[in-house]
Scaffold this active site. Structure first.
Site, PDB file in Angstrom:
ATOM      1  N   GLU A  29       0.823  -1.224   0.000  1.00 27.34           N
ATOM      2  CA  GLU A  29       0.000   0.000   0.000  1.00 27.34           C
ATOM      3  C   GLU A  29       0.855   1.271   0.000  1.00 27.34           C
ATOM      4  O   GLU A  29       2.069   1.219   0.253  1.00 27.34           O
ATOM      5  CB  GLU A  29      -0.958   0.010   1.194  1.00 27.34           C
ATOM      6  CG  GLU A  29      -0.259   0.086   2.541  1.00 27.34           C
ATOM      7  CD  GLU A  29      -1.124   0.719   3.630  1.00 27.34           C
ATOM      8  OE1 GLU A  29      -1.593   1.863   3.440  1.00 27.34           O
ATOM      9  OE2 GLU A  29      -1.309   0.081   4.678  1.00 27.34           O
ATOM     10  N   LYS A  91      -5.380  10.940   0.950  1.00 27.29           N
ATOM     11  CA  LYS A  91      -5.523   9.574   1.472  1.00 27.29           C
ATOM     12  C   LYS A  91      -6.797   9.002   0.859  1.00 27.29           C
ATOM     13  O   LYS A  91      -7.889   9.521   1.098  1.00 27.29           O
ATOM     14  CB  LYS A  91      -5.604   9.625   2.998  1.00 27.29           C
ATOM     15  CG  LYS A  91      -5.861   8.290   3.667  1.00 27.29           C
ATOM     16  CD  LYS A  91      -5.997   8.466   5.177  1.00 27.29           C
ATOM     17  CE  LYS A  91      -6.676   7.281   5.813  1.00 27.29           C
ATOM     18  NZ  LYS A  91      -7.052   7.546   7.210  1.00 27.29           N
ATOM     19  N   VAL A 111      -5.536   0.377   2.946  1.00 27.56           N
ATOM     20  CA  VAL A 111      -5.722  -1.072   2.801  1.00 27.56           C
ATOM     21  C   VAL A 111      -6.908  -1.346   1.873  1.00 27.56           C
ATOM     22  O   VAL A 111      -6.836  -2.184   0.960  1.00 27.56           O
ATOM     23  CB  VAL A 111      -5.926  -1.730   4.185  1.00 27.56           C
ATOM     24  CG1 VAL A 111      -6.405  -3.171   4.046  1.00 27.56           C
ATOM     25  CG2 VAL A 111      -4.620  -1.677   4.991  1.00 27.56           C
ATOM     26  N   ASP A 143     -17.205   5.621  13.675  1.00 23.12           N
ATOM     27  CA  ASP A 143     -15.970   5.574  12.892  1.00 23.12           C
ATOM     28  C   ASP A 143     -15.471   4.135  12.790  1.00 23.12           C
ATOM     29  O   ASP A 143     -14.843   3.598  13.706  1.00 23.12           O
ATOM     30  CB  ASP A 143     -14.904   6.477  13.521  1.00 23.12           C
ATOM     31  CG  ASP A 143     -13.694   6.628  12.607  1.00 23.12           C
ATOM     32  OD1 ASP A 143     -13.606   5.902  11.600  1.00 23.12           O
ATOM     33  OD2 ASP A 143     -12.843   7.482  12.899  1.00 23.12           O
ATOM     34  N   SER A 145     -13.432   1.782   9.999  1.00 23.96           N
ATOM     35  CA  SER A 145     -12.646   1.903   8.766  1.00 23.96           C
ATOM     36  C   SER A 145     -13.271   1.142   7.605  1.00 23.96           C
ATOM     37  O   SER A 145     -13.753   0.010   7.767  1.00 23.96           O
ATOM     38  CB  SER A 145     -11.237   1.369   9.009  1.00 23.96           C
ATOM     39  OG  SER A 145     -10.514   1.372   7.791  1.00 23.96           O
ATOM     40  N   ALA A 146     -13.203   1.762   6.433  1.00 23.56           N
ATOM     41  CA  ALA A 146     -13.648   1.089   5.210  1.00 23.56           C
ATOM     42  C   ALA A 146     -12.801  -0.153   4.911  1.00 23.56           C
ATOM     43  O   ALA A 146     -13.203  -0.997   4.111  1.00 23.56           O
ATOM     44  CB  ALA A 146     -13.597   2.062   4.036  1.00 23.56           C
ATOM     45  N   ASP A 147     -11.652  -0.279   5.578  1.00 19.81           N
ATOM     46  CA  ASP A 147     -10.828  -1.481   5.389  1.00 19.81           C
ATOM     47  C   ASP A 147     -11.616  -2.746   5.739  1.00 19.81           C
ATOM     48  O   ASP A 147     -11.458  -3.793   5.099  1.00 19.81           O
ATOM     49  CB  ASP A 147      -9.581  -1.447   6.291  1.00 19.81           C
ATOM     50  CG  ASP A 147      -8.578  -0.373   5.906  1.00 19.81           C
ATOM     51  OD1 ASP A 147      -8.752   0.269   4.844  1.00 19.81           O
ATOM     52  OD2 ASP A 147      -7.614  -0.181   6.677  1.00 19.81           O
ATOM     53  N   LYS A 164      -3.523  -1.698  15.599  1.00 24.71           N
ATOM     54  CA  LYS A 164      -3.001  -0.890  16.699  1.00 24.71           C
ATOM     55  C   LYS A 164      -4.059  -0.711  17.765  1.00 24.71           C
ATOM     56  O   LYS A 164      -5.250  -0.682  17.465  1.00 24.71           O
ATOM     57  CB  LYS A 164      -2.625   0.495  16.181  1.00 24.71           C
ATOM     58  CG  LYS A 164      -1.325   0.537  15.459  1.00 24.71           C
ATOM     59  CD  LYS A 164      -0.799   1.969  15.449  1.00 24.71           C
ATOM     60  CE  LYS A 164       0.537   2.022  14.751  1.00 24.71           C
ATOM     61  NZ  LYS A 164       0.397   1.963  13.296  1.00 24.71           N
TER      62      LYS A 164
HETATM   63  N1  PSU Z   1      -2.843   1.640  10.689  1.00 21.61           N
HETATM   64  C1  PSU Z   1      -1.500   1.614  10.825  1.00 21.61           C
HETATM   65  N2  PSU Z   1      -0.733   2.168   9.866  1.00 21.61           N
HETATM   66  C2  PSU Z   1      -1.279   2.751   8.759  1.00 21.61           C
HETATM   67  C3  PSU Z   1      -2.687   2.756   8.623  1.00 21.61           C
HETATM   68  C4  PSU Z   1      -3.429   2.197   9.602  1.00 21.61           C
HETATM   69  O1  PSU Z   1      -1.018   1.089  11.805  1.00 21.61           O
HETATM   70  O2  PSU Z   1      -0.539   3.259   7.910  1.00 21.61           O
HETATM   71  C5  PSU Z   1      -3.307   3.335   7.380  1.00 21.61           C
HETATM   72  C6  PSU Z   1      -3.607   2.228   6.374  1.00 21.61           C
HETATM   73  O3  PSU Z   1      -3.454   2.734   5.065  1.00 21.61           O
HETATM   74  C7  PSU Z   1      -5.070   1.926   6.640  1.00 21.61           C
HETATM   75  C8  PSU Z   1      -5.592   3.301   6.938  1.00 21.61           C
HETATM   76  O4  PSU Z   1      -5.743   1.325   5.556  1.00 21.61           O
HETATM   77  O5  PSU Z   1      -4.572   3.930   7.702  1.00 21.61           O
HETATM   78  C9  PSU Z   1      -6.895   3.276   7.690  1.00 21.61           C
HETATM   79  O6  PSU Z   1      -7.410   4.554   7.769  1.00 21.61           O
HETATM   80  P1  PSU Z   1      -8.879   4.779   8.336  1.00 21.61           P
HETATM   81  O7  PSU Z   1      -8.786   4.377   9.787  1.00 21.61           O
HETATM   82  O8  PSU Z   1      -9.151   6.222   8.143  1.00 21.61           O
HETATM   83  O9  PSU Z   1      -9.788   3.879   7.556  1.00 21.61           O
HETATM   84 MN    MN Z   2     -12.481   6.311   9.820  1.00 18.62          MN
END
Ligand code: PSU
Ligand code: MN
Length: 306
Positions: A29, A91, A111, A143, A145-147, A164
């Protein structure tokens, strides 16, 4: 130079050749480059991760959106370009792709979007550091994540070091269970928590070999169940951090984010930056090592996914 298809995808020559001749490829990524680490460590790490994939017998395909093209495989110059621009690059999660592509802009793939583009290119396995998940307090902020949604729908194996503790790990596991995403511990019964090898939460299954990881994912593909598989690979012991120490740093960072009203896509980069700063680079060193470790495992597993 790039082979172009009609869906805005550009596959780099080395990646296209590997895919055409049935050699293993590992997706990587780019949000980790632009938003996950400071320059120049981000670029150095991205290049080292690619080399680690090669050293373990696969071809790396770092993924990003550049000038509105969905790129599977970047040149060293493109990695340098993204790394220097850092947080100035959008992002890009699933919802961001349409406008970025239509406008011909750049985007760093999370991701979720890395999975989308990997699947479009025909890449089955993807290595990263940590995934997004259900944030602490999600019962009021919503909140999530879309992941997680992407893991539910897009058929790519994601190798990470767990999530994390900036997230609610228990709720993240609940969400993945609801969505039918297998959570595998590689050589462990416990979900690793990125900087630490343990979290107190169990994984669905422990698998001890690359071959069995691939067999489970192949079975999922053959049954057309849809969606991916999450492989969690604990950080090597010698780079793991003291859980009490890192968790107190994370708690402070979350409190600061709440005080400052930081929300949405900005919260994860904010927390990552704060944790790196507060630990004086110790967490960055761990972060780099766990990504290399995941890249190696993904490359060794990719051979069994052909
Ligand atoms: N968690 C980490 N390192 C990262 C990310 C998440 O420990 O770099 C990044 C990844 O690209 C992940 C994104 O897909 O943050 C998730 O962001 P969000 O929580 O806004 O969906
Ligand atoms: Mn989010």
């Amino acid at each position: 130079m790039y082979s172009t298809t009609d869906n805005h995808l550009s596959v780099a020559p080395a990646v296209a050749e590997a895919l055409a001749s049935g050699r293993p490829v590992v997706a990587l990524e780019s949000t980790i480059i632009t938003h996950g680490m400071p320059y120049p460590q981000n670029v150095e790490t991205a290049l080292r991760v690619e080399q680690t994939v090669r050293d373990n017998g696969a071809v790396p395909a770092t993924i990003a959106v550049i000038g509105g093209r969905l790129k599977a495989g970047l040149s060293a110059e493109e990695i340098e370009y993204l790394g220097r621009k850092g947080m100035a690059v959008t992002k890009a999660s699933r919802r961001d792709l349409p406008v970025l592509v239509a406008r011909g802009e750049d985007g760093a793939t999370t991701v979720a979007t890395t999975m989308i583009i990997a699947a479009m290119a025909g890449i089955r396995v993807f290595a990263t550091g940590g995934i997004g998940g259900v944030h602490r307090g999600a019962e009021t902020t919503m909140d999530i994540s879309a992941d997680l949604e992407e893991l539910a729908r897009t058929p790519v194996m994601v190798v990470c070091a767990g999530a994390k503790a900036i997230l609610d790990l228990g709720l993240t596991l609940e969400y993945l269970e609801t969505k039918g995403v297998p959570v595998i511990g590689f050589g462990t019964d416990e979900l690793p928590a990125f900087y630490t090898r343990t979290s107190g939460f169990g994984v669905d299954y422990r698998i001890d070999s690359e071959e069995e990881l691939a067999a489970a994912f192949r079975a999922k593909l053959a049954m057309r169940l849809g969606g991916g598989m999450l492989v969690t690979n604990p950080i090597p012991e010698r780079y793991s951090m003291d859980p009490q120490y890192i968790n107190s740093v994370i708690d402070e960072a979350i409190a600061e984010a709440n005080r400052r009203g930081i929300r949405g896509k900005h919260i994860t980069p904010f927390l990552l930056d704060r944790v790196a700063t507060r630990t004086d680079g110790e967490s960055l060193a761990s972060n780099i090592q766990l990504v290399l470790n995941n890249a190696a495992l993904a490359a060794r597993t990719a051979k069994f996914l052909l």
